[in-house]
Design an enzyme around this catalytic site. Structure first.
Site, short mmCIF file in Angstrom:
data_model
loop_
_atom_site.label_atom_id
_atom_site.label_comp_id
_atom_site.label_asym_id
_atom_site.label_seq_id
_atom_site.Cartn_x
_atom_site.Cartn_y
_atom_site.Cartn_z
N ARG A 126 0.83 -1.21 0.00
CA ARG A 126 0.00 0.00 0.00
C ARG A 126 0.86 1.26 0.00
O ARG A 126 0.37 2.35 0.27
CB ARG A 126 -0.94 -0.03 1.21
CG ARG A 126 -1.96 -1.16 1.16
CD ARG A 126 -2.98 -1.05 2.28
NE ARG A 126 -2.41 -1.35 3.57
CZ ARG A 126 -2.42 -2.57 4.15
NH1 ARG A 126 -2.96 -3.60 3.49
NH2 ARG A 126 -1.90 -2.75 5.35
N CYS A 146 0.62 20.56 -10.04
CA CYS A 146 -0.84 20.43 -10.03
C CYS A 146 -1.22 18.97 -9.82
O CYS A 146 -2.04 18.64 -8.97
CB CYS A 146 -1.43 20.97 -11.32
SG CYS A 146 -1.19 22.74 -11.56
N ARG A 166 -4.32 18.39 -7.26
CA ARG A 166 -4.81 19.43 -6.34
C ARG A 166 -5.52 20.54 -7.08
O ARG A 166 -6.46 21.16 -6.58
CB ARG A 166 -3.65 20.02 -5.54
CG ARG A 166 -2.66 20.77 -6.40
CD ARG A 166 -1.70 21.67 -5.65
NE ARG A 166 -0.87 22.40 -6.61
CZ ARG A 166 -1.16 23.58 -7.12
NH1 ARG A 166 -2.26 24.21 -6.76
NH2 ARG A 166 -0.35 24.17 -8.00
N ALA A 168 -6.98 21.53 -11.03
CA ALA A 168 -7.30 20.90 -12.30
C ALA A 168 -7.97 21.89 -13.24
O ALA A 168 -9.15 22.23 -13.07
CB ALA A 168 -8.20 19.68 -12.07
N ASP A 169 -7.21 22.35 -14.23
CA ASP A 169 -7.74 23.18 -15.32
C ASP A 169 -8.45 22.22 -16.27
O ASP A 169 -7.84 21.57 -17.10
CB ASP A 169 -6.56 23.88 -16.00
CG ASP A 169 -6.93 24.63 -17.28
OD1 ASP A 169 -8.10 24.55 -17.72
OD2 ASP A 169 -6.04 25.28 -17.85
N HIS A 207 -11.64 23.20 -11.94
CA HIS A 207 -12.16 24.50 -12.35
C HIS A 207 -12.13 24.71 -13.86
O HIS A 207 -11.25 24.21 -14.56
CB HIS A 207 -11.37 25.62 -11.67
CG HIS A 207 -9.88 25.51 -11.83
ND1 HIS A 207 -9.10 24.82 -10.93
CD2 HIS A 207 -9.04 25.99 -12.78
CE1 HIS A 207 -7.84 24.88 -11.31
NE2 HIS A 207 -7.77 25.58 -12.44
N ALA A 263 -4.12 30.33 -18.93
CA ALA A 263 -3.96 31.27 -17.81
C ALA A 263 -2.61 31.01 -17.16
O ALA A 263 -2.32 29.89 -16.75
CB ALA A 263 -5.09 31.08 -16.80
#
Length: 264
Positions: A126, A146, A166, A168-169, A207, A263
């Site tokens: 694990r 990201c 964490r 996400a475009d 987003h 962006a």
């Protein structure tokens, strides 16, 4: 790839409008998960064409432990150009963390080599985890990671991967991330003698930038096609020996790409 279209629709319908670091503005949800069975095809968008060349070269660049854009530039890949300094350097980004995480004693940890060793030695572990989020070095990175942590899981001879992202475009970035980690899973499965299982993509702040809303709506009007398959040279048994020529996406039929501003 219906899972991805469902994500676009979910964020448009349910997201909260927020300000962001770039000043563009986003519509965002927190916490979303998609699952792709890699035995059913390679998960790449068919409702807009993706630039697979960039995805493959970027992944090979990560695996090489590289953090300078010269390799990418030499191969016509520009996706990191906006963040590089005048020498092409990005600071201690993904490649360094994957392959040379500082151990605090003057040495470094090769997380990828350790991962492969552990999959072969103890596939039920694990602890099959690689992290790119290094708090000691994140401020020195041109762009903090990201897609920051991934974990492998072996069951009944099948290798699955879960990515935690964490930030996400979802219009420009997420299709690349899905394809990249699906490809990494196929590569690791091949060199460890396993069959591909699932790719699970868990998003934190998922987003849509406000200047991507219309492009997302345009894509949602399109009908997804059957997924293609990814051919990988079966002769390659060393993860670090793969070259661009060892991959071929077969039967990929997709609608035209949809342009959208990035962006920074």
């Amino acid at each position: 790839m219906r899972q991805y279209l469902d994500l676009l629709q979910h964020v448009l319908d349910n997201g909260a409008d927020r300000s962001d670091r770039t000043g563009t503005g986003t519509r965002s949800v927190f916490g979303y998960q998609m699952r792709f069975d890699l035995a059913r095809g390679f998960p790449v968008t068919t409702t807009k064409k993706l630039h697979l060349k960039s995805i493959i070269h970027e992944l090979l660049w990560f695996l090489a432990g590289d953090t300078n854009i010269k390799y990418l530039t030499d191969h016509g890949v520009t996706i990191w150009d906006e963040w590089a300094d005048e020498n092409g350097d990005l600071g201690p980004v993904y490649g360094r963390q994957w392959r040379s995480w500082p151990d605090g004693h003057g040495g470094s940890i090769d997380q990828i080599a350790g991962l492969l060793k552990e999959i072969r030695r103890n596939p039920q572990s694990r602890r099959l985890i690689v992290s790119a989020w290094n708090p000691a070095e994140v401020e020195a990175m041109a762009l903090p990671p990201c897609h920051c942590l991934f974990q492998f899981y072996v069951s009944e001879g099948r290798l699955s991967c879960q990515l935690y992202q964490r930030s996400a475009d979802i219009f420009l970035g997420v299709p690349f991330n899905i394809a990249s980690y699906a490809l990494l899973t196929l590569m690791v499965a091949q060199v460890t003698g396993l069959k591909p299982g699932d790719f699970v993509h868990t998003l934190g702040d998922a987003h849509l930038y406000s200047n991507h809303f219309e492009q997302a709506r345009e894509q949602l009007q399109r009908t997804p096609r059957a997924l293609p398959t990814m051919w990988i040279n079966p002769e390659v048994k060393d993860l670090f020996a793969f070259r661009f020529e060892d991959f071929r996406l077969e039967n990929y039929v997709a609608d035209a790409s949809i342009q959208a501003p990035i962006a920074v």
